[in-house]
Enzyme design. Structure first.
Site, short mmCIF file in Angstrom:
data_model
loop_
_atom_site.label_atom_id
_atom_site.label_comp_id
_atom_site.label_asym_id
_atom_site.label_seq_id
_atom_site.Cartn_x
_atom_site.Cartn_y
_atom_site.Cartn_z
N HIS A 160 0.82 -1.23 0.00
CA HIS A 160 0.00 0.00 0.00
C HIS A 160 0.86 1.28 0.00
CE1 HIS A 160 -3.35 -2.69 1.31
NE2 HIS A 160 -2.40 -3.23 2.06
N SER A 281 14.20 20.59 -17.70
CA SER A 281 13.01 21.39 -17.94
C SER A 281 13.40 22.62 -18.73
CB SER A 281 12.39 21.79 -16.60
OG SER A 281 11.61 22.96 -16.77
N LYS A 287 15.78 21.17 -12.70
CA LYS A 287 15.04 19.91 -12.83
C LYS A 287 15.83 18.79 -13.49
CE LYS A 287 10.89 19.41 -12.71
NZ LYS A 287 10.01 18.65 -11.91
N GLU A 294 8.67 7.53 -17.20
CA GLU A 294 7.30 7.99 -17.46
C GLU A 294 6.80 7.50 -18.82
OE1 GLU A 294 7.20 12.05 -14.81
OE2 GLU A 294 8.01 12.17 -16.82
#
Ligand code: ARG
Length: 474
Positions: A160, A281, A287, A294
């Site tokens: 979880h 970025s 970043k 992803e």
């Protein structure tokens, strides 16, 4: 407009097809990928026609030479399909006619695009399944290598997404390898079922010519000819099954990707990506993003979409061939090309990432992850697990109020919570002892993980030769 000179049909039509039909119908822009496999099938078919006396030895020689020449011209890009070619079969017959004149028109005897396209697709997929398998093995290798370096690295195992019990990070990484090993097994099982040759089935009924489907099957590396000509041209189980496997691979890569996204976040900070496998970025100079992870997560969507497309397309189709089935190919090409793109990027990302052993080790005992050790300690003293669970729960509740860890509780605290507890319980309240206590096969202790690692490495070695096997013998 379909070119009437090269079209494979048209005799019974008063005029050419409408532009709108031609544009809808054309598949050569994607099925051109099947060209080398179609030529391999043509070679086998030419030999069978010759054996049946339908091509004389001289014609066979010319036919095979022309096929070789056409194959080379396709490979070099010198021969290309035009938009007037409806599909790969039309284009290649045009190529043959250009080389042989009327003789080129003899090859179509006893053969239909229906058995041809089913054959071509099986060959293409069997060939490319090996490329996919090879790329899966490379990712599994990368994960296994990182696992080998982290057999003793403690980490907070989760359920979880909550800290549950300490595990070794090597065990965790190998938990991503096991699904990939099953995927490899699935590909090989699928391959055995797909190694059936439809050629000889013609449009649907077989042929009145004395063909030799078994000889063709053998030449093309299949194990047997199809047992039923109608099924052979109507069956796309091998497409659906393959797309299930690629979907499941996609799901496995997506779950791995999601974990890497978590691990590389500031909140976790367990893993740092190599600059070459991370992105920046355009506005925020600080970043460093895990775009590969992803994209792994994102691309699972299109892989699953391909499976749904084909199952939905097939579900109401009457036997035998229906033109709907032309829609089977793009999801296959897309699945293969997606995985061929994704897997090497993931393998590179995993093999170059830095595991922050310090952060993992520090996080391993957080969140009372050793509570189960206390309950098990009580069980070894003869306390029923039900009571042991209650007692340990009370300890955790006490710690929560005091904002301390289990090992910070005093001897008196222990006694107050339960008569069964005594200070010796502290010995098991370390991550090292929790891990060392896990010695049963398949568990997370360093011992069983080292055994698992050896098995995984052995299993992967057995895959390397399959993945580079040639499907169509020349
Ligand atoms: N392009 C077709 C396909 O991919 C080839 C088979 C066409 N057969 C036919 N009877 N029209 O399915």
């Amino acid at each position: 407009m379909t070119n009437e000179k090269t079209s494979l049909w048209g005799g019974r039509f008063a005029g050419g097809p409408a532009d709108a039909l031609a544009r809808l119908s054309v598949s050569v822009q994607f099925d051109w990928r099947l060209a080398p496999y179609d030529i391999a099938g043509s070679r086998a078919h030419a030999r069978v026609l010759a054996a049946a006396g339908l091509l004389d030895p001289d014609e066979l020689g010319q036919m095979l030479a022309a096929l070789d020449d056409l194959e080379a011209a396709c490979a070099s890009g010198e021969f290309r399909p035009t938009i007037d070619d409806e599909d790969v079969h039309t284009a290649l017959e045009r190529g043959l006619l250009e080389r042989l004149g009327a003789l080129g028109g003899k090859l179509r005897a006893g053969r239909s695009r229906n058995d041809q396209v089913a054959t071509d697709l099986r060959l293409y997929m069997r060939d490319h399944a090996r490329g996919v398998a090879q790329a899966v093995v490379e990712l599994a290798d990368a994960l296994t290598e990182q696992a080998a370096n982290n057999v003793n690295t403690a980490a907070p195992g989760m359920t979880h997404v909550q800290h549950a019990q300490p595990v070794t990070f090597g065990h965790w990484l190998l938990a991503h390898v096991q699904p990939l090993l099953r995927d490899l097994d699935r590909l090989r099982d699928w391959d055995a079922r797909t190694a059936i040759s439809p050629l000889g089935s013609g449009a649907l009924a077989g042929s009145s010519l004395p063909l030799d489907p078994a000889a063709v099957a053998k030449e093309l590396g299949f194990t047997a000819p199809a047992p039923n000509s109608m099924d052979a041209v109507a069956d796309r189980d091998f497409v659906a099954e393959f797309l299930f496997i690629t979907s499941l691979i996609g799901v496995h890569l997506s779950r791995l990707g999601e974990e890497v996204v978590l691990w590389t976040s500031t909140e976790f900070g367990w893993v740092e990506l190599d600059d070459a496998f991370a992105t920046g970025s355009s506005i925020m100079p600080q970043k460093k993003n895990a775009d590969i992870a992803e994209l792994a997560r994102g691309k699972s969507g299109r892989l699953i979409g391909g499976l749904v497309t084909v199952l939905t397309m097939l579900k109401g189709l009457p036997l035998t061939y229906d033109r709907d089935m032309q829609e089977d190919k793009e999801p296959v090409f897309d699945a293969i090309e997606t995985l061929e793109l994704l897997l090497p990027a993931l393998a590179g990302m995993i093999s170059t990432m830095t595991v922050r052993v310090d952060r993992l080790t520090a996080a391993a005992p957080v969140g009372f992850s050793l509570a189960t050790e206390v309950a098990d300690w009580l069980v070894r003293k003869g306390v029923p697990f039900r009571d042991a669970h209650e007692i340990t729960g009370k300890l955790v509740a006490l710690c929560s109020v005091r904002e301390c860890e289990l090992e910070d509780l005093t001897d008196d605290d222990l006694k107050t919570v339960s008569e069964h507890l005594d200070p010796s319980v502290r010995q098991i309240l370390t991550v090292e002892s929790a891990l060392a206590a896990r010695t049963t096969p398949g568990s997370t202790g360093p011992g069983p993980v080292a055994e698992q690692l050896a098995q995984v490495q052995h299993h992967l070695d057995t895959w390397r030769s399959w993945a580079v096997e040639k499907v169509v013998p020349r």
